[in-house]
Design a protein around this motif. Structure first.
Motif, short mmCIF file in Angstrom:
data_model
loop_
_atom_site.label_atom_id
_atom_site.label_comp_id
_atom_site.label_asym_id
_atom_site.label_seq_id
_atom_site.Cartn_x
_atom_site.Cartn_y
_atom_site.Cartn_z
N LYS A 141 0.84 -1.19 0.00
CA LYS A 141 0.00 0.00 0.00
C LYS A 141 0.89 1.24 0.00
O LYS A 141 1.74 1.41 0.87
CB LYS A 141 -0.92 0.00 1.21
N LEU A 142 0.65 2.11 -0.98
CA LEU A 142 1.46 3.30 -1.16
C LEU A 142 0.62 4.55 -1.15
O LEU A 142 -0.54 4.55 -1.58
CB LEU A 142 2.24 3.23 -2.47
N PRO A 151 0.47 6.38 -13.30
CA PRO A 151 0.11 5.27 -14.19
C PRO A 151 0.99 4.04 -14.04
O PRO A 151 0.50 2.91 -14.09
CB PRO A 151 0.28 5.89 -15.59
N TYR A 152 2.29 4.24 -13.82
CA TYR A 152 3.17 3.08 -13.70
C TYR A 152 2.98 2.36 -12.38
O TYR A 152 3.07 1.13 -12.31
CB TYR A 152 4.63 3.49 -13.90
N LEU A 153 2.70 3.08 -11.31
CA LEU A 153 2.37 2.40 -10.06
C LEU A 153 1.11 1.56 -10.23
O LEU A 153 1.01 0.45 -9.71
CB LEU A 153 2.16 3.43 -8.94
N ALA A 154 0.15 2.09 -10.97
CA ALA A 154 -1.09 1.35 -11.21
C ALA A 154 -0.84 0.09 -12.04
O ALA A 154 -1.58 -0.90 -11.91
CB ALA A 154 -2.10 2.24 -11.92
N GLU A 155 0.20 0.11 -12.87
CA GLU A 155 0.53 -1.06 -13.68
C GLU A 155 1.28 -2.14 -12.91
O GLU A 155 1.21 -3.32 -13.27
CB GLU A 155 1.38 -0.64 -14.89
N ALA A 210 1.94 -3.04 -6.38
CA ALA A 210 1.62 -1.72 -5.82
C ALA A 210 0.11 -1.49 -5.76
O ALA A 210 -0.63 -1.82 -6.68
CB ALA A 210 2.27 -0.63 -6.65
N ASP A 211 -0.32 -0.90 -4.65
CA ASP A 211 -1.71 -0.50 -4.46
C ASP A 211 -1.70 0.96 -4.02
O ASP A 211 -1.21 1.29 -2.93
CB ASP A 211 -2.34 -1.39 -3.38
N ILE A 212 -2.21 1.85 -4.88
CA ILE A 212 -2.27 3.26 -4.52
C ILE A 212 -3.42 3.43 -3.54
O ILE A 212 -4.59 3.45 -3.91
CB ILE A 212 -2.46 4.16 -5.76
N HIS A 213 -3.03 3.53 -2.27
CA HIS A 213 -4.01 3.51 -1.18
C HIS A 213 -4.41 4.92 -0.75
O HIS A 213 -5.48 5.11 -0.15
CB HIS A 213 -3.41 2.75 0.01
N ALA A 214 -3.56 5.92 -1.04
CA ALA A 214 -3.86 7.29 -0.62
C ALA A 214 -3.18 8.25 -1.58
O ALA A 214 -2.16 7.93 -2.21
CB ALA A 214 -3.37 7.54 0.81
N ILE A 215 -3.75 9.43 -1.68
CA ILE A 215 -3.24 10.44 -2.61
C ILE A 215 -3.41 11.81 -1.96
O ILE A 215 -4.38 12.04 -1.23
CB ILE A 215 -3.99 10.36 -3.96
N ALA A 216 -2.42 12.70 -2.22
CA ALA A 216 -2.50 14.05 -1.66
C ALA A 216 -1.97 15.06 -2.66
O ALA A 216 -0.96 14.81 -3.33
CB ALA A 216 -1.71 14.15 -0.35
#
Length: 362
Positions: free
Chosen positions: A2-3, A18-22, A26-32
């Protein structure tokens, strides 16, 4: 894993997110991001459950849930955000340069040493298959007479507009003014002067040439002496004569232009020939660099190698994940980036102190 992704500007929208999503690990768990419109757009696009407009809020709320963070904020915020993440024991990837001032860069190094988390700086050229091929080929040269590094990027804004649909943050004028003032003060502290020309030179060239300075460090070691620096064209161009370990001489040339094509290359001249790499446009995905060798005196042979277009940004993020799981150690640690910041600050300070005739040992 989780990133959290902190900062979703143009390069993060094009490459990092996009590359993290690929990457399956990796799991994009939070964004700021301070732009709420950016947070909502990319939160929806990538189905990110936790969304914030402040980096501190993300770190405080998600420290226990996250394995690490990817920091792609403006360079004058890198140190502050990276230190906060490391103090929360979050594995930290922070884009280059690690800080604007050498002092802040040292603070990141100290925080990394005190943390149980790994820290890695985003020097994507070190993960370029072309650069890796170029660097390995240097061992075939008997000795090195001269290194030449050229960095003249294009009109980046034009390149972005023509190739991507960038979502720009809706920010209050007061926020932008405060941010710009913070950056200006950091630049002045870094070079020890409020001279406008030198401040503009450092602000631009720190961000522009730190990739190349780091690549040169990887290939040739540390700079032991700055023989000459010239800054001209107002602030837009800088040339420097550097001495690396083993008295290897390097001519560094950097500038800016309104062109739409990159001119970014390293050439090594040796008694028996030359080796060179011409980097591709960093803002255009999956464009391979061009590596060439030319050998011989009486008879010449030339080899051209165009390696895999495997994207360096994706390769460095994969490496970061390997650092998190313990199968690798950071190839580009903050200590290296600190030394890069110190060198670029020294270039500007050397010009300011001794002008066209002086030199300085490091």
């Amino acid at each position: 894993m989780k990133l959290g992704v902190i900062g979703v500007g143009a390069i993060a929208q094009i490459m990092h997110v996009p590359y993290l999503a690929e990457l399956p690990e990796a799991d994009i768990h939070a964004i700021a991001d301070p732009g709420k419109n950016v947070v909502e757009t990319f939160g929806d696009r990538y189905n990110v459950p936790n969304r914030y407009t402040e980096s501190t809020a993300l770190i405080e709320a998600q420290a226990d849930a996250l394995d690490g963070v990817v920091i792609t904020t403006p360079m004058h915020t890198h140190a502050e955000v990276a230190i906060a993440a490391l103090e929360a024991d979050l594995h930290t990837f922070v884009e280059k340069p690690v800080a604007v001032t050498p002092a802040d860069a040292q603070r990141v190094v100290d925080a990394a040493e005190e943390s149980d988390a790994v820290c890695m700086v985003g020097y994507m050229k070190r993960f370029d298959p072309g650069f890796q091929r170029f660097q390995s080929g240097l061992d075939d040269l008997s000795e090195i007479d001269l290194v030449t590094s050229t960095v003249i990027p294009p009109d980046v804004g034009s390149v972005l507009e023509e190739n991507y649909d960038i979502v720009y943050a809706d920010l209050a004028d007061s926020f932008i003014e405060e941010s710009n003032e913070t950056r200006r003060k950091q630049v002045e502290r870094a070079i020890g002067t409020d001279d406008e020309t030198l401040s503009k030179a450092y602000d631009f060239h720190l961000e522009s040439i730190c990739h190349d300075v780091n690549a040169l460090r990887s290939a040739f070691g540390s700079v032991e002496r700055i023989d000459h620096v010239d800054i001209f064209g107002d602030w837009q161009f800088i040339t420097a004569q550097l001495r690396y370990e083993g008295d290897r001489r390097c001519l560094l040339k950097a500038g800016t232009s309104d062109r739409k094509w990159y001119d970014e290359r390293i050439r090594v001249d040796a008694p028996e020939g030359s080796a060179s790499i011409e980097f591709s446009n960093a803002f255009i995905k999956n464009t391979p660099s061009d590596v060439r060798t030319k050998l011989g005196t009486a008879k010449t042979t030339e080899t051209r190698h165009t390696p895999s277009s495997d994207e360096p940004f994706k390769r460095e993020l994969r490496h970061f994940l390997e650092c998190i799981d313990g199968s690798a150690t950071p190839r580009t640690p903050p200590e290296e980036s600190k030394r890069d910041v110190e060198l670029i600050a020294d270039l500007v300070r050397t010009y300011d102190q001794v002008g066209e005739s002086g030199s300085v040992s490091r």
